[in-house]
Write a protein that holds these residues in place. Structure first.
Motif, PDB file in Angstrom:
ATOM      1  N   ALA A 161      83.668 -65.368   6.929  1.00 25.51           N
ATOM      2  CA  ALA A 161      84.500 -64.650   8.113  1.00 25.51           C
ATOM      3  C   ALA A 161      85.498 -65.821   8.750  1.00 25.51           C
ATOM      4  O   ALA A 161      86.002 -65.917   9.654  1.00 25.51           O
ATOM      5  CB  ALA A 161      83.852 -64.096   8.987  1.00 25.51           C
ATOM      6  N   HIS A 162      85.222 -67.183   8.098  1.00 28.15           N
ATOM      7  CA  HIS A 162      85.901 -68.437   8.403  1.00 28.15           C
ATOM      8  C   HIS A 162      86.132 -69.142   7.201  1.00 28.15           C
ATOM      9  O   HIS A 162      85.663 -69.119   5.971  1.00 28.15           O
ATOM     10  CB  HIS A 162      85.195 -69.124   9.239  1.00 28.15           C
ATOM     11  CG  HIS A 162      84.110 -70.058   8.730  1.00 28.15           C
ATOM     12  ND1 HIS A 162      82.951 -69.611   8.204  1.00 28.15           N
ATOM     13  CD2 HIS A 162      84.232 -71.200   8.288  1.00 28.15           C
ATOM     14  CE1 HIS A 162      82.232 -70.346   7.642  1.00 28.15           C
ATOM     15  NE2 HIS A 162      82.775 -71.714   7.502  1.00 28.15           N
ATOM     16  N   VAL A 218      82.941 -73.854  17.424  1.00 31.78           N
ATOM     17  CA  VAL A 218      81.997 -72.983  17.608  1.00 31.78           C
ATOM     18  C   VAL A 218      80.797 -73.698  17.824  1.00 31.78           C
ATOM     19  O   VAL A 218      80.567 -74.859  17.747  1.00 31.78           O
ATOM     20  CB  VAL A 218      81.594 -72.185  15.889  1.00 31.78           C
ATOM     21  CG1 VAL A 218      81.216 -73.358  15.033  1.00 31.78           C
ATOM     22  CG2 VAL A 218      80.408 -71.238  16.231  1.00 31.78           C
ATOM     23  N   SER A 219      79.784 -73.270  18.753  1.00 32.58           N
ATOM     24  CA  SER A 219      78.497 -73.860  19.357  1.00 32.58           C
ATOM     25  C   SER A 219      77.645 -74.538  18.347  1.00 32.58           C
ATOM     26  O   SER A 219      77.487 -73.705  17.396  1.00 32.58           O
ATOM     27  CB  SER A 219      77.972 -73.208  20.211  1.00 32.58           C
ATOM     28  OG  SER A 219      76.572 -73.370  20.697  1.00 32.58           O
ATOM     29  N   LEU A 237      90.128 -67.473  10.742  1.00 32.83           N
ATOM     30  CA  LEU A 237      88.881 -66.614  11.136  1.00 32.83           C
ATOM     31  C   LEU A 237      89.641 -64.945  10.744  1.00 32.83           C
ATOM     32  O   LEU A 237      90.694 -65.026  11.010  1.00 32.83           O
ATOM     33  CB  LEU A 237      88.416 -66.351  12.434  1.00 32.83           C
ATOM     34  CG  LEU A 237      87.980 -68.119  13.132  1.00 32.83           C
ATOM     35  CD1 LEU A 237      87.833 -67.785  14.732  1.00 32.83           C
ATOM     36  CD2 LEU A 237      86.966 -68.395  12.317  1.00 32.83           C
ATOM     37  N   GLY A 238      88.678 -64.267  10.224  1.00 33.64           N
ATOM     38  CA  GLY A 238      89.234 -63.026   9.794  1.00 33.64           C
ATOM     39  C   GLY A 238      87.977 -62.175   9.603  1.00 33.64           C
ATOM     40  O   GLY A 238      86.823 -62.553   9.112  1.00 33.64           O
ATOM     41  N   ASP A 239      88.095 -60.933  10.296  1.00 31.06           N
ATOM     42  CA  ASP A 239      87.073 -59.821  10.103  1.00 31.06           C
ATOM     43  C   ASP A 239      87.023 -59.338   8.521  1.00 31.06           C
ATOM     44  O   ASP A 239      87.951 -59.161   7.849  1.00 31.06           O
ATOM     45  CB  ASP A 239      87.222 -58.689  10.818  1.00 31.06           C
ATOM     46  CG  ASP A 239      87.275 -59.007  12.537  1.00 31.06           C
ATOM     47  OD1 ASP A 239      86.596 -59.875  12.795  1.00 31.06           O
ATOM     48  OD2 ASP A 239      87.828 -58.188  13.248  1.00 31.06           O
ATOM     49  N   VAL A 240      85.654 -59.142   8.173  1.00 30.67           N
ATOM     50  CA  VAL A 240      85.425 -58.739   6.831  1.00 30.67           C
ATOM     51  C   VAL A 240      84.746 -57.198   6.929  1.00 30.67           C
ATOM     52  O   VAL A 240      83.809 -56.985   7.725  1.00 30.67           O
ATOM     53  CB  VAL A 240      84.378 -59.425   6.000  1.00 30.67           C
ATOM     54  CG1 VAL A 240      83.992 -58.841   4.658  1.00 30.67           C
ATOM     55  CG2 VAL A 240      84.863 -60.835   5.943  1.00 30.67           C
ATOM     56  N   LYS A 241      85.558 -56.278   6.157  1.00 35.37           N
ATOM     57  CA  LYS A 241      84.984 -54.943   6.593  1.00 35.37           C
ATOM     58  C   LYS A 241      84.781 -54.362   5.142  1.00 35.37           C
ATOM     59  O   LYS A 241      85.550 -54.473   4.308  1.00 35.37           O
ATOM     60  CB  LYS A 241      86.128 -53.990   7.394  1.00 35.37           C
ATOM     61  CG  LYS A 241      86.272 -54.436   8.705  1.00 35.37           C
ATOM     62  CD  LYS A 241      87.638 -53.690   9.419  1.00 35.37           C
ATOM     63  CE  LYS A 241      87.747 -54.335  10.619  1.00 35.37           C
ATOM     64  NZ  LYS A 241      88.814 -53.794  11.380  1.00 35.37           N
ATOM     65  N   MET A 261      78.968 -69.085  10.694  1.00 39.00           N
ATOM     66  CA  MET A 261      79.475 -69.613  11.936  1.00 39.00           C
ATOM     67  C   MET A 261      80.003 -68.221  12.836  1.00 39.00           C
ATOM     68  O   MET A 261      79.876 -68.225  13.870  1.00 39.00           O
ATOM     69  CB  MET A 261      80.705 -70.436  11.788  1.00 39.00           C
ATOM     70  CG  MET A 261      80.323 -71.711  11.366  1.00 39.00           C
ATOM     71  SD  MET A 261      81.552 -72.700  10.887  1.00 39.00           S
ATOM     72  CE  MET A 261      80.654 -73.959   9.927  1.00 39.00           C
ATOM     73  N   PHE A 262      80.366 -67.188  12.153  1.00 38.17           N
ATOM     74  CA  PHE A 262      80.773 -66.013  12.608  1.00 38.17           C
ATOM     75  C   PHE A 262      80.416 -64.601  11.897  1.00 38.17           C
ATOM     76  O   PHE A 262      81.062 -64.078  11.601  1.00 38.17           O
ATOM     77  CB  PHE A 262      82.365 -66.139  12.848  1.00 38.17           C
ATOM     78  CG  PHE A 262      83.018 -67.544  13.338  1.00 38.17           C
ATOM     79  CD1 PHE A 262      83.108 -67.254  14.775  1.00 38.17           C
ATOM     80  CD2 PHE A 262      83.245 -68.389  12.745  1.00 38.17           C
ATOM     81  CE1 PHE A 262      83.701 -68.394  15.189  1.00 38.17           C
ATOM     82  CE2 PHE A 262      83.978 -69.605  13.085  1.00 38.17           C
ATOM     83  CZ  PHE A 262      84.002 -69.506  14.618  1.00 38.17           C
TER      84      PHE A 262
END
Length: 179
Positions: free
Chosen positions: A95-96, A23-24, A105-109, A74-75
């Motif tokens: 999310a990381h 990640v930047s 990495l994974g989406d959180v819903k 980060m995400f």
């Protein structure tokens, strides 16, 4: 179950050592600044606007992130929160996760009308169903079914949606505050 993507790292150092390959640096700086502003902003509409506009988080209508909530630095764009949800004081939404030999990495819903108690931690790749209740200080390490009440570390189901509905029905029938 958690839905994460796993990425192996090379070079003998732990995955966090290689963070700027994943990640930047400037993205982290930008996210950190806007998250810190959002964490202390007392106005829900302004806080949600900051997170939607600058971090690309998906946040529903009338959703409230309490003081000091910490979205992923980060995400944050991998976090989505439904309508009319409350995220309690000092909760962390990740999310990381950086491990020794890999990062994930994974989406959180998070669904609609969810209540997350203070000081909880939500790990990457989980879904919290509509109208679920997460008690304070819970480690959300797997999916939470819609309408359920969960709590603890590790998280466990305290009441299913059906048991919660029965409790509400008894409460209404008796006219009492607590059942």
């Amino acid at each position: 179950m958690r839905r994460t993507e796993t990425y192996k790292v090379q070079g003998g150092a732990n995955s966090l050592w290689h963070v700027y390959k994943t990640v930047s640096f400037w993205k982290i700086v930008k996210c950190f600044i806007f998250i810190q502003i959002g964490r202390i902003t007392p106005f829900m509409g302004l806080k949600n606007w900051i997170y939607r506009t600058f971090l690309k988080m998906k946040i529903g209508k009338r959703t409230s992130l309490a003081l000091m909530v910490m979205p992923d630095t980060m995400f944050p764009e991998r976090i989505s929160i439904g309508d009319n949800t409350i995220i309690g004081y000092n909760t962390t939404i990740l999310a990381h996760e950086y491990l020794i030999d890999e990062y994930r990495l994974g989406d959180v819903k998070i669904g609609n009308e969810v209540m997350v108690g203070a000081n909880s931690t939500i790990l990457p790749g989980v879904e919290i169903g509509d109208r679920a209740i997460v008690s304070a200080a819970t480690l959300v390490n797997k999916d939470v079914p819609a309408g359920a009440m969960v709590g603890g570390n590790p998280m466990r189901i305290i009441f299913t949606a059906e048991e919660m509905a029965e409790r509400r029905r008894k409460k209404q029938a008796s006219g009492k505050e607590d059942v």
